[in-house]
Enzyme design. Structure first.
Site, PDB file in Angstrom:
ATOM      1  N   SER A   1      30.638 -49.251  26.180  1.00  0.00           N
ATOM      2  CA  SER A   1      29.942 -48.634  27.312  1.00  0.00           C
ATOM      3  C   SER A   1      28.550 -48.202  26.866  1.00  0.00           C
ATOM      4  CB  SER A   1      30.763 -47.447  27.833  1.00  0.00           C
ATOM      5  OG  SER A   1      30.283 -47.018  29.082  1.00  0.00           O
ATOM      6  N   ASN A   2      27.918 -47.311  27.593  1.00  0.00           N
ATOM      7  CA  ASN A   2      26.584 -46.841  27.215  1.00  0.00           C
ATOM      8  C   ASN A   2      26.415 -45.391  27.664  1.00  0.00           C
ATOM      9  OD1 ASN A   2      25.368 -46.759  30.000  1.00  0.00           O
ATOM     10  ND2 ASN A   2      26.001 -48.898  29.903  1.00  0.00           N
TER      11      ASN A   2
END
Ligand code: PMT
Length: 265
Positions: free
Chosen positions: A66-67
């Site tokens: 993810s980020n």
């Protein structure tokens, strides 16, 4: 009547007891006043679809790629559009933000799910604002069971996710705004993305800059449009930036006069 009630709060009271009756914190009161003052109806009749937050791409049932996106920029845009009278659909990745009132929320976890939700929400003459930080790659072959630690290192094979803006079937009259998150050569990369993503406007932020980009409450952005010089929106609260983006999109002349105004930071 459209009145918004602020407080009272629960806590220690002047009478020496505890209970409901404390004055709400001044910053909450000021925030509510600013919200009420900002309320306009210049977007009445508009349908605005906004994506926000990150996507998650599974490695195995407990891990994912993810980020750092918190969703704050996209949620600020959704609230600003709502307060100006637009019908708003927020396509939200997994975030820890409260669900805003008066906005239809559709949840998506992966890039593919976000693409599907957005596609279903699109309608002719709507405006799509892609503030979400969508993963560009996902594990090619996610494991069905939790991967075991072994002494040696391991290699993940990644496959590209769908590029949402390039995959969408666009109904007639759809207006598209893209974002660009960069860490160097902001305006050059953002200019390339404006063309590649087929957007009429692009909001570029340097996510390595203090007070801009991911997670915080403020941002500093540039607005790019084809064949026009970029417009800088100096650092301001994400909610202020959101209104300025909507101004530039829906009534460009008024945006220019307001950009030097209150930054909310
Ligand atoms: O959520 P916050 O913590 O408030 O942070 C805000 C933000 C930094 C996430 C936001 O301001 C921002 O920059 N959003 C876009 C992040 C991003 O993914 O940018 P990009 O340069 O990788 O992508 C360019 C555009 O293509 C974006 O509009 C993106 O939504 C879109 N995209 C990206 C990948 C993909 N597979 N499909 C897409 O459509």
């Amino acid at each position: 009547r459209g009145a918004e009630i602020v407080g009272p709060e629960i806590g220690y009271l002047a009478e020496g007891t505890s209970g409901i009756g404390r004055l709400a914190p001044p910053e909450l009161i000021v925030e509510a006043i600013l919200r009420a003052l900002r309320r306009r109806s210049d977007l009445a009749g508009q349908m605005v679809i906004i994506s926000a937050g990150p996507t998650r791409e599974a490695i195995d049932p407990v891990r994912y790629i993810s980020n750092r996106s918190s969703g704050k920029m996209g949620y600020a845009l959704a609230e600003a559009a709502r307060d100006r009278g637009a019908r708003v659909i927020l396509i939200s990745g997994p975030v820890a933000l409260a669900q805003p009132a008066g906005i239809r929320i559709l949840r998506a976890t992966t890039a593919q799910e976000m693409l599907d939700r957005i596609q279903d929400a699109l309608e002719p003459n709507a405006t799509l604002i892609m503030a979400a930080a969508v993963a560009d790659y996902a594990p090619a072959d996610p494991a069905a069971h939790k991967l075991k630690r072994s002494g040696a290192g391991t290699t993940l094979s990644l496959a590209p996710t769908p590029d949402i803006l390039r995959s969408l079937r666009r109904p007639t009259g759809l207006r598209v705004v893209a974002f660009a998150a960069e860490t160097r050569d902001l305006l050059t990369h953002a200019g390339d993305k404006l063309l590649a993503k087929g957007a009429e406007m692009l909001v570029a932020n340097d996510v390595s800059e203090e007070g801009a980009g991911f997670e915080g409450d403020s941002n500093h952005v540039w607005l790019l449009k084809p064949d026009q010089p970029p417009i800088e929106l100096p650092r301001a609260a994400k909610r202020v930036i959101a209104d300025q983006v909507l101004d530039e999109l829906f009534s460009p002349a008024s945006a220019r006069t307001e950009i030097d105004g209150d930054t909310g930071v």
